[in-house]
Design an enzyme around this catalytic site. Structure first.
Site, short mmCIF file in Angstrom:
data_model
loop_
_atom_site.label_atom_id
_atom_site.label_comp_id
_atom_site.label_asym_id
_atom_site.label_seq_id
_atom_site.Cartn_x
_atom_site.Cartn_y
_atom_site.Cartn_z
CD GLU A 2 28.61 37.87 42.31
OE1 GLU A 2 29.31 37.29 43.46
OE2 GLU A 2 29.10 38.13 41.29
CE1 TYR A 43 32.88 39.38 45.62
CE2 TYR A 43 30.86 38.23 46.00
CZ TYR A 43 31.81 38.50 45.08
OH TYR A 43 31.66 37.91 43.89
CG ASP A 46 36.69 37.55 45.38
OD1 ASP A 46 37.51 38.02 45.18
OD2 ASP A 46 36.42 36.61 44.79
#
Length: 291
Positions: free
Chosen positions: A37, A120, A138
């Site tokens: 991520e 996020y 996102d």
DNA sequence: GAACCGTGGCT
DNA sequence: TAGCCAAGGTT
């Protein structure tokens, strides 16, 4: 409030069309998910893939990374861009060892306290690694929801709190299914409901999409202000860091001077890198990655 | 909220 | 070709 069920068709589409990415494997660890991520923040999948594989082979757990020098993380980051992410990932590993017994926390609020982990990423880790129900918002999801639900051509400026509520309303109640829905929305936004050329004929939401129903066309112009790069401090910082990444030991200032003609800008960039902790001055007029 | 923070592929 | 674009976070 969701008028249509977007989750069911999105998940069905995802099950048939999702890319086979290693951080989505059932074998992926929470650490692997977290690393992916962070790497994927503003960097395309195609460039992240090899870097992630190398990274996970070298530092399979937070403890492994925390035990190594931050400079090694910056070096291994290579040319993924925004190298502060590498430094933060290292700080993240140190914090996970110090405060969480070496295990990536599963709680969103604890994830949010880690360096480099924002709204996020915290929810993405909680959802994808720990299979919890959280709105994972996102840029892809914001665009998808703006079109399918609000009937707008694109998402407006980010309004985090509002976005979270809006997307939470779209998720099924059951946590595992909610997590699958979140990744399905992201994948759909990345592959089908794209910014410039959405492939509506391949979209599982075409029957319920409000933007499609409105019959409006996508505006031609850019949707956000262009971000100049050539000639900026960012470019100079990148050039300097590239020199340090590829050298094993400290380099003299003269080796840095050759990367950019403007001495003022060079100085500003180097000073900034040192201030950010990406570069260390060792001895007199010699520089290296942080040990 | 706006500016800043990299990089390379695509059109 | 020059600009657009890509799974954000921090200040």
């Amino acid at each position: 409030m969701a008028v249509h069920d977007l989750a069911t068709p999105a998940v069905a589409w995802y099950d048939a069309n999702a890319r086979d990415l290693p951080w989505r494997s059932p074998d992926a660890t929470p650490w692997g998910v977290l690393v992916s991520e962070v790497m994927l923040q503003q960097t395309p999948v195609s460039r992240v893939l090899p870097a992630w594989l190398d990274w996970m082979a070298r530092w399979p757990t937070p403890s492994d990374l925390a035990a190594d020098a931050p400079g090694e993380a910056i070096r291994a980051w290579g040319r993924l861009g925004y190298p502060r992410r590498a430094l933060r990932l290292h700080e993240c590993a140190v914090a996970i060892v110090a405060s969480h017994g070496g295990e990536v926390p599963a709680d969103v609020d604890e994830l949010l306290r880690l360096p480099g982990i924002g709204a996020y990423t915290a929810r993405a880790v909680a959802a994808f690694a720990y299979r919890q129900r959280h709105p994972v918002v996102d840029t892809n999801v914001r665009r998808l929801v703006a079109r399918a639900v609000a009937g707008l051509p694109d998402a407006g400026p980010t309004t985090t709190a509002r976005d979270l509520v809006a997307v939470a309303d779209l998720l099924p109640t059951e946590p595992e299914l909610a997590a699958r829905t979140s990744v399905a929305f992201m994948e759909l936004g990345a592959l089908v409901c794209t910014a410039r050329s959405p492939r509506c004929t391949d979209c599982p939401l075409v029957a319920v999409c409000e933007f499609r129903r409105s019959g409006a066309a996508l505006p031609a112009g850019p949707t956000r202000r262009p971000q100049r790069y050539a000639g900026t401090d960012r470019q100079v910082r990148g050039l300097i860091l590239a020199v340090l990444r590829t050298s094993t030991g400290p380099v003299p200032r003269t080796a840095i001077d050759v990367v950019w003609p403007d001495a003022d800008q060079r100085h500003r960039a180097l000073t900034g890198l040192v201030a950010d902790g990406l570069v260390r001055e060792v001895g007199s007029d010699r520089f290296s990655l942080p040990g």
